[in-house]
Scaffold this active site. Structure first.
Site, short mmCIF file in Angstrom:
data_model
loop_
_atom_site.label_atom_id
_atom_site.label_comp_id
_atom_site.label_asym_id
_atom_site.label_seq_id
_atom_site.Cartn_x
_atom_site.Cartn_y
_atom_site.Cartn_z
N CYS A 1 1.02 46.26 26.97
CA CYS A 1 -0.42 46.27 26.74
C CYS A 1 -0.76 45.00 25.97
O CYS A 1 -0.09 43.99 26.12
CB CYS A 1 -0.86 47.53 26.00
SG CYS A 1 -0.07 47.74 24.38
N HIS B 1 25.85 60.82 -1.03
CA HIS B 1 26.23 62.18 -0.61
C HIS B 1 25.23 62.65 0.45
O HIS B 1 24.06 62.89 0.15
CB HIS B 1 26.23 63.12 -1.81
CG HIS B 1 26.92 64.42 -1.57
ND1 HIS B 1 26.37 65.44 -0.82
CD2 HIS B 1 28.14 64.87 -1.97
CE1 HIS B 1 27.20 66.46 -0.79
NE2 HIS B 1 28.29 66.14 -1.47
#
Length: 631
Positions: free
Chosen positions: A28, A552
């Site tokens: 576009c 973690h």
């Protein structure tokens, strides 16, 4: 310059899985758009980091790469790499959701004809403007000829849509043109315009097959539905007809099936559907104009980000065809686009970062013209507050525009300063263009002033963040502080809000948590891997400057025993900042009933005076500064 575009195209295609992974590719005004066979092959983070790429995202099942003003040049290099429309083996495609498929189809058929729509619409706008200011009379030959040039694209809209729809559906373009030609044939058009006495047409002598008299000039929905029917009928006929005579008879039989059904059922159905949609929006803007305007103008940047603004193009065209004006798409996009420009210009004035200032000026100019992605992605969204100011001011002005009945009288392509003429009333009344100029000024000015007064978090030359509405704080000497980059993209979560008490109570050290929006962890610093759990859910890093970091992934994810995790490093490996460490499947983690929130902990917190998160909430991007370590 061509080499630069070629290199950019090659990197993009490589990171979307290669040309064989592309089903369809087009562009576009600012974006490369891809339909892919397997979206899991996309390396979206790598694509975002490519020089020349402003951003990348999935909108439904369509993948979009935001380039900006040079997208057409880049696409010229992309197209040969994907082989036109791509060519993966059968069976590799992924099923789209209904909404995604509709949005993808609409954008795919309207994007190719935008140059014609923009050129013709702008010409009609200038004609209306010249009549308004008295430079041209709407009764002369010059006006008649120029109006015919501008009006031709809209009058013969079925022909343009027939070609683009056929290309999108991968069916015969010339048969699609035959469908449009029949709809626009003088026999039917003359009857619809009252030039003949025909009220309907009976086919094959069957009274129940009564073809109504309708004008399909400037229509949108009927031809699209007709081409969809053509695709399936033509494919079926070709399977039935022997190949020896297929060339002669398949097309004829297809037209004999498709055209009566289109004229009898699909054309009237499409006309009523298009008229119904236009009536709904007309009612909405008539009875709740301020609310509709505020929502449409205020949310337009978010609509553009998803590509859903293309869904309003058929409605805008239908409104112009039925009522002679559009109050839905262009007026609200006009206000919204200029709002993004105003915020970008405000950033250019306020920032102390020379590179950001140059980017903001360039992006502001582009947005003023009607190309907003550089301003949205490169400046306003990056700084957050300017984007909010633009949304708010656009909503306020959109409410006024909806209340007043601000309208466009032609379709102008890029909606910005050069589209001002489309808001000129063809009747010559001057009020419409005066309101357009006032809204143009206010749409730029309001967010500009808000940015100057309320400020934002600036990005100085060294890349750290300070408030632009206050004096910069004196930085701590570089030998007394260190910075930790974000190892992933997501949303920041304060450590105290984590459900695991070990982390929430800072037993292992201070830090921050991130709810991930991606499936990989990268190194937040350069250093060495000291610990890599067998379950791959936890990584311990020793930085070059003595930082000890634990990453973690998830809570209680050790129970997965490494399932849905893939390590790219091993213990004692040397790593560099930004290097991929572990990949994981956050959706699978959640399906297992576990949390995917990821903790970044400084386990040697006692070695520092403090560990300070840069932000306590909000989005965070991979590689963005996350923590500051103060010695």
């Amino acid at each position: 310059m061509a080499k630069k575009y070629r290199e950019l195209a090659e990197q993009v295609v490589e990171n979307i899985g290669g040309g064989g992974n592309v089903d369809q590719a087009w562009h576009c005004v600012t974006r490369l758009r891809f339909n892919l066979h397997d979206k899991e092959k996309v390396n979206i983070d790598t694509i975002k980091s490519i020089d020349g790429v402003l951003g990348a995202q999935f909108s439904g099942d369509q993948f979009q790469v935001i380039i900006g003003n040079t997208v057409s040049d880049v696409f010229e290099e992309v197209e040969p790499l994907v082989g036109g429309s791509g060519g993966a083996p059968e069976g590799k495609g992924q099923k789209q959701g209904a909404l995604s498929a509709v949005m993808d189809f609409i954008s795919g058929i309207f994007t190719p004809i935008l140059p014609a729509l923009a050129g013709a619409g702008l010409l009609k706008g200038f004609l209306a403007l010249f009549v308004t200011v008295g430079w041209l009379k709407d009764t002369g030959d010059t006006y008649a000829v120029l109006n015919a040039i501008g009006d031709s694209v809209f009058y013969f809209m079925p022909f343009f849509l027939a070609v683009s729809a056929a290309r999108k559906l991968k069916t015969n373009e010339y048969l699609a043109l035959a469908v449009a030609g029949t709809l626009m044939y003088p026999t039917f058009m003359n009857a619809a315009n009252g030039f003949t006495d025909a009220k309907s047409f009976t086919l094959f002598g069957a009274d129940f097959i009564s073809i109504p008299v309708l004008s399909y000039a400037s229509s949108v929905v009927p031809i699209i539905l007709g081409v969809i029917l053509l695709k399936y009928v033509y494919n079926l006929v070709k399977k039935v007809i022997p190949s020896v005579i297929s060339l002669m008879f398949s097309s004829m039989i297809t037209l004999l099936i498709v055209m009566p059904l289109t004229l009898w059922v699909i054309g009237p159905l499409g006309t009523n559907l298009g008229n119904g949609l236009s009536d709904i929006f007309l009612w909405l803007f008539t009875h709740a104009g301020p609310v509709a305007g505020a929502l449409m103008a205020g949310l337009m940047p978010l609509i553009i980000m998803t590509g859903m603004h293309y869904a309003f193009v058929p409605i805008a065209i239908q409104n112009l065809n039925l009522y002679g004006n559009d109050a839905v798409l262009q007026p609200m996009m006009f206000i919204s686009n200029l709002g993004q420009a105003g915020s970008a210009f405000g950033v250019a004035v306020r920032t102390k970062n020379k590179a950001l200032r140059q980017m903001a000026i360039s992006a502001g100019i582009s947005a003023t013209i009607g190309i907003t992605e550089p301003a949205m992605y490169g400046v306003n969204m990056k700084l957050k507050k300017p984007f909010v100011y633009a949304l708010g001011s656009s909503a306020v002005l959109g409410a006024f525009a909806g209340w007043y009945g601000f309208k466009a009288f032609a379709l102008g392509g890029l909606v910005g300063v050069f589209s001002l003429p489309v808001f000129a009333d063809p009747s010559g009344a001057s009020a419409a263009i005066i309101i357009a100029i006032i809204l143009f000024v206010l749409s730029l000015l309001l967010p500009f002033i808000l940015v100057l007064i309320l400020g934002f978090e600036d990005i100085p030359e060294d890349g750290t963040t300070v408030k632009a509405d206050s004096e910069p704080k004196q930085p701590i000497a570089t030998d007394k502080q260190g910075s930790i980059q974000s190892p992933l993209e997501g949303t920041i979560v304060p450590l105290k809000d984590v459900s695991d008490a070990t982390f929430a109570e800072e037993i292992m050290g201070k830090g921050i948590a991130i709810e991930p929006s991606v499936n990989r962890i990268v190194a937040p610093i350069s250093g060495t891997i000291m610990v890599l759990a067998d379950s791959k859910h936890a990584i311990g890093i020793k930085g070059d400057n003595g930082e000890e970091i634990l990453i973690h992934i998830g809570i209680d994810t050790v129970s997965l025993k490494g399932e849905n995790f893939k390590a790219h490093v091993a213990t004692n490996d040397r790593i560099e900042a930004g290097q991929v460490l572990v990949e994981f499947d956050r959706d699978a983690i959640k399906e297992a009933g576990l949390e995917a929130v990821t903790m970044v902990i400084i386990t040697n917190t006692a070695d520092y005076l403090d560990v300070l998160p840069l932000n306590e909430s909000g989005p965070i991007f991979e590689g963005e500064q996350l923590l500051t370590l103060v010695k």
